[in-house]
Design a protein around this motif. Structure first.
Motif, mmCIF file in Angstrom:
data_model
loop_
_atom_site.group_PDB
_atom_site.id
_atom_site.type_symbol
_atom_site.label_atom_id
_atom_site.label_comp_id
_atom_site.label_asym_id
_atom_site.label_seq_id
_atom_site.Cartn_x
_atom_site.Cartn_y
_atom_site.Cartn_z
ATOM 1 N N SER A 85 0.835 -1.213 0.000
ATOM 2 C CA SER A 85 0.000 0.000 0.000
ATOM 3 C C SER A 85 0.865 1.257 0.000
ATOM 4 N N LEU A 86 1.819 1.280 -0.890
ATOM 5 C CA LEU A 86 2.764 2.395 -0.913
ATOM 6 C C LEU A 86 2.096 3.695 -1.320
ATOM 7 N N LYS A 87 2.586 4.771 -0.744
ATOM 8 C CA LYS A 87 2.062 6.113 -0.967
ATOM 9 C C LYS A 87 3.180 6.995 -1.522
ATOM 10 N N PRO A 88 2.816 8.062 -2.222
ATOM 11 C CA PRO A 88 3.863 8.969 -2.728
ATOM 12 C C PRO A 88 4.783 9.486 -1.616
ATOM 13 N N GLU A 89 4.251 9.676 -0.427
ATOM 14 C CA GLU A 89 5.080 10.163 0.675
ATOM 15 C C GLU A 89 6.067 9.121 1.188
ATOM 16 N N ASP A 90 5.993 7.891 0.681
ATOM 17 C CA ASP A 90 6.991 6.878 1.013
ATOM 18 C C ASP A 90 8.245 7.009 0.156
ATOM 19 N N THR A 91 8.213 7.905 -0.813
ATOM 20 C CA THR A 91 9.376 8.122 -1.667
ATOM 21 C C THR A 91 10.561 8.594 -0.841
ATOM 22 N N ALA A 92 11.678 7.880 -0.934
ATOM 23 C CA ALA A 92 12.856 8.175 -0.136
ATOM 24 C C ALA A 92 13.981 7.213 -0.514
ATOM 25 N N ILE A 93 15.137 7.475 0.053
ATOM 26 C CA ILE A 93 16.220 6.489 0.023
ATOM 27 C C ILE A 93 16.080 5.640 1.288
ATOM 28 N N TYR A 94 16.066 4.348 1.111
ATOM 29 C CA TYR A 94 15.868 3.415 2.216
ATOM 30 C C TYR A 94 17.199 2.763 2.585
ATOM 31 N N TYR A 95 17.474 2.749 3.882
ATOM 32 C CA TYR A 95 18.718 2.217 4.408
ATOM 33 C C TYR A 95 18.444 1.085 5.390
ATOM 34 N N CYS A 96 19.271 0.049 5.333
ATOM 35 C CA CYS A 96 19.261 -0.929 6.411
ATOM 36 C C CYS A 96 20.472 -0.670 7.293
ATOM 37 N N ALA A 97 20.381 -1.113 8.521
ATOM 38 C CA ALA A 97 21.431 -0.869 9.497
ATOM 39 C C ALA A 97 21.464 -1.989 10.523
ATOM 40 N N VAL A 98 22.608 -2.142 11.141
ATOM 41 C CA VAL A 98 22.794 -3.167 12.173
ATOM 42 C C VAL A 98 23.370 -2.522 13.424
ATOM 43 N N SER A 99 22.812 -2.906 14.562
ATOM 44 C CA SER A 99 23.306 -2.433 15.843
ATOM 45 C C SER A 99 23.819 -3.604 16.663
ATOM 46 N N SER A 100 25.025 -3.456 17.186
ATOM 47 C CA SER A 100 25.559 -4.509 18.056
ATOM 48 C C SER A 100 24.970 -4.406 19.452
ATOM 49 N N TRP A 101 24.090 -3.421 19.670
ATOM 50 C CA TRP A 101 23.457 -3.221 20.971
ATOM 51 C C TRP A 101 22.021 -3.747 21.008
ATOM 52 N N GLY A 102 21.575 -4.365 19.939
ATOM 53 C CA GLY A 102 20.212 -4.862 19.891
ATOM 54 C C GLY A 102 19.301 -3.917 19.143
ATOM 55 N N THR A 103 18.004 -4.183 19.243
ATOM 56 C CA THR A 103 17.048 -3.365 18.496
ATOM 57 C C THR A 103 16.966 -1.958 19.070
ATOM 58 N N SER A 104 16.713 -1.003 18.195
ATOM 59 C CA SER A 104 16.632 0.386 18.623
ATOM 60 C C SER A 104 15.906 1.194 17.570
ATOM 61 N N ARG A 105 15.247 2.261 18.018
ATOM 62 C CA ARG A 105 14.611 3.213 17.108
ATOM 63 C C ARG A 105 15.544 4.363 16.765
ATOM 64 N N SER A 106 16.656 4.450 17.466
ATOM 65 C CA SER A 106 17.570 5.575 17.304
ATOM 66 C C SER A 106 18.694 5.236 16.341
ATOM 67 N N GLU A 107 18.856 6.077 15.307
ATOM 68 C CA GLU A 107 19.897 5.794 14.326
ATOM 69 C C GLU A 107 21.281 5.891 14.940
ATOM 70 N N GLY A 108 21.427 6.637 16.017
ATOM 71 C CA GLY A 108 22.714 6.758 16.677
ATOM 72 C C GLY A 108 23.194 5.472 17.319
ATOM 73 N N ASN A 109 22.278 4.522 17.489
ATOM 74 C CA ASN A 109 22.637 3.246 18.103
ATOM 75 C C ASN A 109 23.042 2.187 17.086
ATOM 76 N N TYR A 110 23.015 2.566 15.810
ATOM 77 C CA TYR A 110 23.380 1.617 14.766
ATOM 78 C C TYR A 110 24.814 1.861 14.312
ATOM 79 N N HIS A 111 25.540 0.766 14.171
ATOM 80 C CA HIS A 111 26.968 0.860 13.932
ATOM 81 C C HIS A 111 27.350 0.616 12.473
ATOM 82 N N TYR A 112 26.486 -0.042 11.748
ATOM 83 C CA TYR A 112 26.783 -0.380 10.358
ATOM 84 C C TYR A 112 25.589 0.001 9.492
#
Length: 123
Positions: A85-112
């Motif tokens: 159900s994609l919307k025009p406002e979903d237009t963006a660059i999408y990134y995946c990331a990995v945190s060695s600290w576990g799950t998080s909502r904060s991008e600062g907690n992701y290391h890769y």
């Protein structure tokens, strides 16, 4: 060191679906957290979803809850983002990331981070 490569982005009409993939090379421990973020022009990077390496306890941001699904494949050391159900406002660059600290909502907690994949939703 962990390297991430996203794929699956592209152009889709509103209401359509895309499945993003993110393949990891290098050691990713069972306590790592995996996340998806996106960034639109002129906006800050936005959290979308996160999941444990085991694939359980996914957590979603409100704008994508019920439309996007994050999943893991341990055998392929990959994470996926099914987007419906994609919307025009979903237009963006999408990134995946990995945190060695576990799950998080904060991008600062992701290391890769991956290099990103462009998703464009036309109206």
């Amino acid at each position: 060191q962990v390297q991430l490569v996203e794929s699956g982005g592209g152009l889709v009409q509103a209401g359509g679906s895309l499945r993003l993939s993110c393949a990891a090379s290098g050691h990713t421990a069972s306590n790592f957290g995996w996340g998806w973020f996106r960034q639109s022009p002129g906006k800050e990077r936005e959290f979308l979803a996160t999941v444990r390496s085991s694939g359980d306890r996914p957590y979603y941001a409100d704008p994508v809850k019920g439309r996007f699904t994050i999943s893991r494949d341990n055998d392929k050391n990959s994470v996926y983002l099914q987007m419906n159900s994609l919307k025009p406002e979903d237009t963006a660059i999408y990134y995946c990331a990995v945190s060695s600290w576990g799950t998080s909502r904060s991008e600062g907690n992701y290391h890769y981070w991956g290099q990103g994949t462009q998703v464009t939703v036309s109206s």
